[in-house]
Write an enzyme that holds these catalytic residues in place. Sequence first.
Site, PDB file in Angstrom:
ATOM      1  N   GLY A 187      -3.451   9.825  14.281  1.00 20.64           N
ATOM      2  CA  GLY A 187      -3.565   8.505  13.682  1.00 20.64           C
ATOM      3  C   GLY A 187      -2.718   7.473  14.396  1.00 20.64           C
TER       4      GLY A 187
ATOM      5  CG  ASP B  16      -1.338   4.720   3.443  1.00 22.17           C
ATOM      6  OD1 ASP B  16      -0.277   4.321   2.943  1.00 22.17           O
ATOM      7  OD2 ASP B  16      -2.189   3.961   3.932  1.00 22.17           O
TER       8      ASP B  16
ATOM      9  CB  VAL C 162      -7.612  15.381  13.650  1.00 19.82           C
ATOM     10  CG1 VAL C 162      -7.116  16.770  13.238  1.00 19.82           C
ATOM     11  CG2 VAL C 162      -6.966  14.971  14.972  1.00 19.82           C
TER      12      VAL C 162
ATOM     13  CD  GLN D 180       8.632  -2.528   6.926  1.00 22.41           C
ATOM     14  OE1 GLN D 180       9.496  -1.674   7.103  1.00 22.41           O
ATOM     15  NE2 GLN D 180       8.254  -3.346   7.886  1.00 22.41           N
TER      16      GLN D 180
ATOM     17  CD  GLU E  89      -3.206 -10.894   0.998  1.00 24.61           C
ATOM     18  OE1 GLU E  89      -2.029 -11.143   1.317  1.00 24.61           O
ATOM     19  OE2 GLU E  89      -3.816  -9.885   1.427  1.00 24.61           O
TER      20      GLU E  89
ATOM     21  N   GLY F 105      -2.287   4.245  13.191  1.00 23.10           N
ATOM     22  CA  GLY F 105      -1.936   3.148  12.300  1.00 23.10           C
ATOM     23  C   GLY F 105      -0.465   2.826  12.484  1.00 23.10           C
ATOM     24  CG  PHE F 106       1.456  -0.391  10.357  1.00 24.71           C
ATOM     25  CD1 PHE F 106       1.930  -1.347  11.238  1.00 24.71           C
ATOM     26  CD2 PHE F 106       0.483  -0.756   9.443  1.00 24.71           C
ATOM     27  CE1 PHE F 106       1.436  -2.641  11.211  1.00 24.71           C
ATOM     28  CE2 PHE F 106      -0.003  -2.052   9.401  1.00 24.71           C
ATOM     29  CZ  PHE F 106       0.474  -2.998  10.293  1.00 24.71           C
TER      30      PHE F 106
END
Length: 441
Positions: free
Chosen positions: A15, A315, A83, A327, A178, A17-18
């Site tokens: 992954g 996550d 994966v 974060q 949003e 991502g962040f």
Amino acid sequence: MDERAQGRHRVVIVGAGFGGLFATKALKNAPVDVTLINGTAYHLFQPLLYQVATGILSEGEIAPPIREILKRQDNAKVLLGTVTEIDPEARTVTAVAPGTSYTVPYDSLIVAAGASQSYFGNDAFAEHAPGMKSIDDALELRGRIFGAFELAELETDPAAIERWLTFVVVGAGPTGVEMAGQIAELAHRHLPGQYRNIDPKHARIILIDALDTVLSSFGDHLSTKALRQLHTMGVEVELGTKVVGVDETGIEVETRNGRQRIESMTKIWAAGVAAPSLSTQLAKATGASTDRAGRLEVEPDCTVPGHPEIFAIGDMMSLNRLPGVAQVAIQSGRHAAGQIKKRLAGEATGQPFKYFDKGSMATISRFSAVASVGKLHFTGIVGWLMWLAVHLLYLVGFKNRVTAVLHWFVSFIGRGRSERVATFQQVFARRALQEYRQHLP
């Protein structure tokens, strides 16, 4: 001699991502070889997907190529693939890509596969109410949102016009708030004067949530401020309302007054997340437990129980009720990388992950946002400026920051939207892909 003893320590990261990206960068100067496997060739800044969907930013500005980000990190290799299996005994991961599959061995593994959209067991809703988890989702929604105004312009039946000009957003968390706010700005500020047969100001934007508050994690004060601002913008907020059905022309909800139907051609799902299928596979392979959302219950140091060489972060992990925010992913990714470096240096490991909460924020409209930083609460333009600064900070790449600022200037100071192009392919690709997969062997 064991092959692992002959070469450098092999770290596989699943992954980009962040969590995965920051873990990779944290290992830049470590004596390891890093293999980063991701299902796309880009890193996605997911918190700004709603701005792609509403024509503010282009997809390239929130999704820089992974290879470009890591081009100066000599110990990192990037592989395209999803994966599908992790074998803790053989210490390998298996991934698939279009037309091929492959297996990669590891000595340490960091699993940061993110989260998927949850429809709470009603996956059929996805066809008519796309989520907000990928570039594909955002581009499809862009086509549906702007297309709704175009098709309303062609109608002569008032009921049909009303259906096209009714937008329903499900979920009153940050993404839903949003999104509802930006559609309201489109209808009331950006699009009026561009159509001859319809008035975009007559559009209805309805925000639905089963809970009794918007932005429930922000506390009562900021929740009330956000609700007031949404009402000021003309957004209809329906709380304590559960979605029980979604079809092509509307949505069925259960309220305190019974079952109701809202006629709407454009529905957006911003409620609920679930762990990816890889979480279930890894849990079965390691004997680990999962929580109700399918996330792996990890040790305090983010390792999978009984497997100190495997870290589940962001996550993917269930630890101390930490929220699924960027974060947490960034900090847990850095923590996992730090543990690997300590282990290789012969230092003690197993230190618990300590999350430093830098606050939460959500933008509602131009010059209006809510931000919670510790005990401090900010609203209005101050909250908006904080939101602006934080999102610029975490946008990867100088070029992306510059173009994002230019597009924000056009959208927030002026009355234009820089990215309104949408194609039929983007709108109907989901259905075409589903049909394609049904014919695969």
